[in-house]
Enzyme design. Structure first.
Site, PDB file in Angstrom:
ATOM      1  N   SER A 230    -123.080 -15.334   8.286  1.00  0.00           N
ATOM      2  CA  SER A 230    -123.678 -15.031   6.980  1.00  0.00           C
ATOM      3  C   SER A 230    -125.136 -15.456   6.994  1.00  0.00           C
ATOM      4  O   SER A 230    -125.425 -16.628   7.219  1.00  0.00           O
ATOM      5  CB  SER A 230    -122.982 -15.821   5.876  1.00  0.00           C
ATOM      6  OG  SER A 230    -121.627 -15.526   5.836  1.00  0.00           O
TER       7      SER A 230
ATOM      8  N   GLU B  67    -128.853 -18.736   4.136  1.00  0.00           N
ATOM      9  CA  GLU B  67    -127.944 -19.806   4.495  1.00  0.00           C
ATOM     10  C   GLU B  67    -128.397 -20.407   5.826  1.00  0.00           C
ATOM     11  O   GLU B  67    -128.194 -21.575   6.090  1.00  0.00           O
ATOM     12  CB  GLU B  67    -126.539 -19.210   4.626  1.00  0.00           C
ATOM     13  CG  GLU B  67    -125.446 -20.215   4.756  1.00  0.00           C
ATOM     14  CD  GLU B  67    -124.441 -19.820   5.806  1.00  0.00           C
ATOM     15  OE1 GLU B  67    -124.764 -19.939   7.000  1.00  0.00           O
ATOM     16  OE2 GLU B  67    -123.345 -19.401   5.434  1.00  0.00           O
TER      17      GLU B  67
ATOM     18  N   ARG C  39    -121.381 -24.981   1.411  1.00  0.00           N
ATOM     19  CA  ARG C  39    -122.420 -24.803   2.440  1.00  0.00           C
ATOM     20  C   ARG C  39    -123.532 -25.858   2.275  1.00  0.00           C
ATOM     21  O   ARG C  39    -124.713 -25.557   2.420  1.00  0.00           O
ATOM     22  CB  ARG C  39    -123.044 -23.407   2.385  1.00  0.00           C
ATOM     23  CG  ARG C  39    -122.095 -22.260   2.711  1.00  0.00           C
ATOM     24  CD  ARG C  39    -121.657 -22.307   4.169  1.00  0.00           C
ATOM     25  NE  ARG C  39    -120.991 -21.078   4.589  1.00  0.00           N
ATOM     26  CZ  ARG C  39    -119.696 -20.807   4.431  1.00  0.00           C
ATOM     27  NH1 ARG C  39    -118.908 -21.698   3.861  1.00  0.00           N
ATOM     28  NH2 ARG C  39    -119.185 -19.679   4.867  1.00  0.00           N
TER      29      ARG C  39
HETATM   30  N1  EPU Z   1    -118.200  -7.483   0.162  1.00  0.00           N
HETATM   31  C1  EPU Z   1    -118.752  -6.237  -0.049  1.00  0.00           C
HETATM   32  N2  EPU Z   1    -119.588  -5.747   0.905  1.00  0.00           N
HETATM   33  C2  EPU Z   1    -119.883  -6.421   2.032  1.00  0.00           C
HETATM   34  C3  EPU Z   1    -119.319  -7.693   2.244  1.00  0.00           C
HETATM   35  C4  EPU Z   1    -118.478  -8.208   1.282  1.00  0.00           C
HETATM   36  O1  EPU Z   1    -118.507  -5.582  -1.052  1.00  0.00           O
HETATM   37  O2  EPU Z   1    -120.637  -5.882   2.855  1.00  0.00           O
HETATM   38  C5  EPU Z   1    -117.231  -7.992  -0.821  1.00  0.00           C
HETATM   39  C6  EPU Z   1    -115.820  -7.946  -0.247  1.00  0.00           C
HETATM   40  O3  EPU Z   1    -115.212  -6.736  -0.452  1.00  0.00           O
HETATM   41  C7  EPU Z   1    -115.133  -9.043  -1.001  1.00  0.00           C
HETATM   42  C8  EPU Z   1    -116.243 -10.054  -1.231  1.00  0.00           C
HETATM   43  O4  EPU Z   1    -117.465  -9.351  -1.082  1.00  0.00           O
HETATM   44  O5  EPU Z   1    -114.664  -8.605  -2.232  1.00  0.00           O
HETATM   45  C9  EPU Z   1    -116.155 -11.244  -0.315  1.00  0.00           C
HETATM   46  O6  EPU Z   1    -116.228 -10.819   1.037  1.00  0.00           O
HETATM   47  P1  EPU Z   1    -115.625 -11.683   2.251  1.00  0.00           P
HETATM   48  O7  EPU Z   1    -114.234 -12.078   1.979  1.00  0.00           O
HETATM   49  O8  EPU Z   1    -115.918 -10.950   3.510  1.00  0.00           O
HETATM   50  O9  EPU Z   1    -116.410 -13.031   2.195  1.00  0.00           O
HETATM   51  P2  EPU Z   1    -117.932 -13.402   1.920  1.00  0.00           P
HETATM   52  O10 EPU Z   1    -118.003 -14.090   0.608  1.00  0.00           O
HETATM   53  O11 EPU Z   1    -118.789 -12.206   2.110  1.00  0.00           O
HETATM   54  C10 EPU Z   1    -117.715 -15.812   2.937  1.00  0.00           C
HETATM   55  C11 EPU Z   1    -118.416 -16.669   3.935  1.00  0.00           C
HETATM   56  C12 EPU Z   1    -118.066 -16.251   5.367  1.00  0.00           C
HETATM   57  C13 EPU Z   1    -116.560 -16.387   5.535  1.00  0.00           C
HETATM   58  C14 EPU Z   1    -115.872 -15.499   4.472  1.00  0.00           C
HETATM   59  C15 EPU Z   1    -114.378 -15.634   4.477  1.00  0.00           C
HETATM   60  C16 EPU Z   1    -120.459 -17.386   2.818  1.00  0.00           C
HETATM   61  C17 EPU Z   1    -121.951 -17.291   2.758  1.00  0.00           C
HETATM   62  N3  EPU Z   1    -119.868 -16.633   3.731  1.00  0.00           N
HETATM   63  O12 EPU Z   1    -118.219 -14.473   3.068  1.00  0.00           O
HETATM   64  O13 EPU Z   1    -118.684 -17.166   6.248  1.00  0.00           O
HETATM   65  O14 EPU Z   1    -116.148 -15.990   6.829  1.00  0.00           O
HETATM   66  O15 EPU Z   1    -116.325 -15.881   3.147  1.00  0.00           O
HETATM   67  O16 EPU Z   1    -114.004 -16.872   3.956  1.00  0.00           O
HETATM   68  O17 EPU Z   1    -119.881 -18.152   2.048  1.00  0.00           O
HETATM   69  C18 EPU Z   1    -120.570 -17.615   7.676  1.00  0.00           C
HETATM   70  O18 EPU Z   1    -120.831 -18.557   6.924  1.00  0.00           O
HETATM   71  O19 EPU Z   1    -121.260 -17.358   8.686  1.00  0.00           O
HETATM   72  C19 EPU Z   1    -119.433 -16.742   7.349  1.00  0.00           C
HETATM   73  C20 EPU Z   1    -119.179 -15.640   8.051  1.00  0.00           C
END
Ligand code: EPU
Length: 338
Positions: free
Chosen positions: A237, A333, A162
């Site tokens: 995000s 972000e 990012r």
């Molecule tokens: N999780 C929770 N609670 C929540 C959300 C997530 O416990 O409310 C846990 C999930 O269970 C999982 C982990 O956190 O174990 C990761 O969750 P997820 O796969 O949804 O991905 P993220 O790390 O929360 C990132 C990106 C997203 C992207 C997803 C998928 C960032 C800041 N965000 O989210 O990007 O879609 O991975 O690759 O890196 C964006 O930038 O706008 C965005 C949506």
């Protein structure tokens, strides 16, 4: 080119904040962009693309320049790969769908990301195991200082998680006018390793996925987890996933053995901010018209008439709670524009 005064930006930011710009102009050619950037009548100029990664305060004393350059052009091609130059104002998801229609592979894991192509390199957008940098060749940009059109290579852009040159040394110095991508035409690299994608493909009984299948899986996952900005204002995000040093991570993991994490390198670990925020009890909570999404705690939402300040107050409350509970600092972000 018409310069509007006291212009509502409600339809120009996916948060749907009804902010007022002192001045607003739309540019549809590089010449128009160079013209307005060279105009000394306006002290402060802010570039706006798809408006999908910004939180606006309520009145902004600046000239907003909406970059609306359109077009796609194949610039070179072999049997295996093709390079395509995409103008900055092209909607990201429409561009990804267009590529898939031609059977051009590489961006399918990043289907349905809101925003425009020209702003995607700034934060090196990424999703489901792939980042923009993986397909990026170069971009063209106009220098704000002298209005020269320059080409920046992948190396020049210094992409990170990012992060890029445009958020650091290059901040507020360039306006990206086009991005050139390299796509595969055959023997596509299928990135189905991300857990949620595997599960979705299994659910759809697909064992040998095509790039279109990956895109469909990503679209299904995103639609189930992330709110559609056309229905519920949001900026994806809101926070970055914090990257912490090994020692801090060890201490954290000992106290929170159930927490998900990704190893970034031998020295650094990334912890999902969504998990931290959920543990602090914010998931699905609403404070007036500002809230935390019910399916993904990383996403702040505008139920209708939240102001920039309302969203920011909620963000600060969350940052404080995470710091108190876990001693970990999370940071936005999205770009905060005052
Ligand atoms: N999780 C929770 N609670 C929540 C959300 C997530 O416990 O409310 C846990 C999930 O269970 C999982 C982990 O956190 O174990 C990761 O969750 P997820 O796969 O949804 O991905 P993220 O790390 O929360 C990132 C990106 C997203 C992207 C997803 C998928 C960032 C800041 N965000 O989210 O990007 O879609 O991975 O690759 O890196 C964006 O930038 O706008 C965005 C949506």
């Amino acid at each position: 080119m018409i310069v509007h005064e006291h212009f509502s930006l409600k339809n120009y930011n996916t948060f749907g904040i009804d902010a007022t710009a002192r001045f607003f102009v739309e540019v549809t050619s590089i010449e128009e962009l160079q013209d307005i950037l060279g105009n000394q009548d306006y002290d402060r100029k802010i570039i706006i693309g798809g408006g999908s990664n910004m939180l606006l305060s309520d009145y902004i004393e600046a000239l907003f320049i909406h970059v609306d350059l359109k077009g796609k052009k194949i610039i070179s091609e072999s049997n295996e790969t093709v390079e395509v130059q995409v103008m900055a104002g092209e909607n990201w998801h429409d561009m990804v769908m267009w590529a898939l229609d031609q059977n051009f592979g590489g961006l399918e894991n990043m289907s349905l990301i809101p925003g425009n192509t020209g702003t995607a390199p700034i934060q090196n957008i990424g999703a489901y195991g792939v980042e923009l940098k993986d397909c990026f060749v170069s971009c063209e940009a106009v220098s704000i200082e002298n209005q020269e059109l320059v080409t920046l290579t992948k190396e020049d852009c210094k992409f990170g998680y990012r992060d890029s040159f445009f958020k650091n040394e290059g901040k507020d110095k360039y306006v990206i006018t086009s991005v050139t991508f390299s796509f595969s035409k055959k023997d596509h690299k299928i990135n189905s390793g991300y857990g949620a994608i595997e599960q979705q493909l299994e659910k759809d009984s697909i064992s040998d996925p095509s790039i279109k299948d990956i895109s469909n899986a990503v679209i299904a996952i995103r639609q189930s987890k992330l709110p559609d900005p056309k229905v519920l204002g949001n900026s994806g995000s809101f926070f970055k996933n914090p990257i912490v040093e090994k020692e801090i991570f060890k201490e954290f993991a000992l106290k929170n053995p159930e927490a998900p994490f990704y190893k970034v390198s031998d020295e650094y670990y990334k912890i999902p901010a969504g998990w931290l925020i959920e543990q602090c009890g914010f998931k699905g909570k609403r404070f007036g018209d500002a809230g935390v999404h019910k399916n993904q705690a990383l996403v702040l939402v505008n139920y209708d008439n939240a102001t920039g300040k309302d969203i920011l107050n909620l963000a600060e409350k969350i940052i404080d709670a995470v710091k108190t509970k876990f001693n970990i600092e999370i940071s936005p972000e999205v770009n905060l524009i005052k």
